[in-house]
Design a protein around this motif. Structure first.
Motif, mmCIF file in Angstrom:
data_model
loop_
_atom_site.group_PDB
_atom_site.id
_atom_site.type_symbol
_atom_site.label_atom_id
_atom_site.label_comp_id
_atom_site.label_asym_id
_atom_site.label_seq_id
_atom_site.Cartn_x
_atom_site.Cartn_y
_atom_site.Cartn_z
ATOM 1 N N ARG A 121 0.838 -1.136 -0.075
ATOM 2 C CA ARG A 121 -0.239 -0.133 0.045
ATOM 3 C C ARG A 121 0.776 1.190 0.226
ATOM 4 N NH1 ARG A 121 -4.610 -1.275 4.390
ATOM 5 N NH2 ARG A 121 -6.066 -2.726 3.238
ATOM 6 N N ALA B 139 1.033 3.983 -2.789
ATOM 7 C CA ALA B 139 0.620 5.662 -2.504
ATOM 8 C C ALA B 139 1.864 6.366 -2.904
ATOM 9 C CB ALA B 139 0.596 5.729 -0.978
ATOM 10 N N LYS C 77 1.626 6.971 -6.757
ATOM 11 C CA LYS C 77 0.521 7.593 -7.001
ATOM 12 C C LYS C 77 0.932 9.228 -6.885
ATOM 13 C CE LYS C 77 -3.565 4.750 -6.281
ATOM 14 N NZ LYS C 77 -4.680 4.437 -5.518
#
Length: 247
Positions: free
Chosen positions: A238, A242, A245
């Motif tokens: 995760r 992140a 992104k």
């Protein structure tokens, strides 16, 4: 009138709690699937739903008891010694913030370090020693670990039979856990009660079930220690996602 199965009576109406909190009373078929559930396993953590446990995991930790394998995630360099920094890093990997991880490693090592040392003198660095980790067992818990660090399948089945509100007895809500903790608490055992509550709430947090229900299989994998690694890997992915992104 009583609760009776295969000749074993587990409840009587004159003692309502024995009916309200039924224990795991296996049928002949269930006994074949999970033989001798009341016998503690040295390095395997099976359940009725997963009677073989995690064979590959058990093979990789064949030299350790289930409890030792359970805490292995916190032994960062696998040297048999858990330093306070190891615990801090482990909690961070499990998704806890800096403050919670700091409180956790201070509290755990202050409370548990001494009982794991070999002699009478406390460890100056508050380290915990995996070889003596069975000494950290406390009261008011599920009883899934015995005093030598082995795993007792019956105790997990009992806990879900007694306190799960699910028809299939395969999950626990926060309310179920709260009822269970009240049911398991022992007289004059404030330390054990607090420890049990903190452990279950921390477990609920790291799993983060979207439907608010902890599955029995997750609890089983937690006891054997494998779930810690799975959650840390999930959190790591995760974090990487992140970062990508944000680029």
């Amino acid at each position: 009138m009583a609760t009776k199965l295969d000749g074993v009576q587990t409840g009587i109406l004159e003692a309502p709690l024995t009916v309200e909190r039924p224990v795991y009373n296996p049928t002949s078929e269930q006994n074949e699937r999970l033989p001798n559930p009341g016998t503690a396993r040295a390095n395997l953590a099976p359940s009725l739903d997963t009677p073989e446990g995690s064979q590959a995991w058990a093979a990789a930790h064949a030299h350790q008891t289930v409890l030792e394998a359970h805490v292995n995630f916190f032994d960062h360099d696998s040297d048999g010694v858990i330093w306070p920094l190891d615990t801090y890093r482990a909690f961070r990997a499990l998704g806890f913030n800096v403050l919670a991880s700091t409180i956790a490693f201070i509290g755990l090592h202050a409370a548990l370090s001494y009982v794991t040392v070999d002699g009478y003198l406390p460890d100056p660095c508050f380290r915990m020693y995996v070889r003596n980790i069975h000494k950290i067992k406390h009261g008011s818990d599920t009883g899934a670990f015995d005093n030598e660090g082995r795993f007792i399948p019956q105790k997990i089945e009992d806990f879900f039979q007694k306190y799960s509100s699910a028809p299939e007895k395969d999950s626990l809500t926060k309310a179920d856990i709260s009822n269970g903790l009240r049911g398991q608490r022992l007289l004059a055992d404030l330390v054990g009660r607090f420890a049990a509550y903190a452990e279950w709430m921390a477990f609920f947090f790291i799993v983060g079930p979207k439907d608010g229900k902890l599955l029995k299989e997750d609890v089983r994998r937690l006891f054997e220690g494998r779930l810690f690694y799975e959650i840390a890997e999930r959190n790591s992915k995760r974090a990487v996602g992140a970062e990508k992104k944000g680029e």
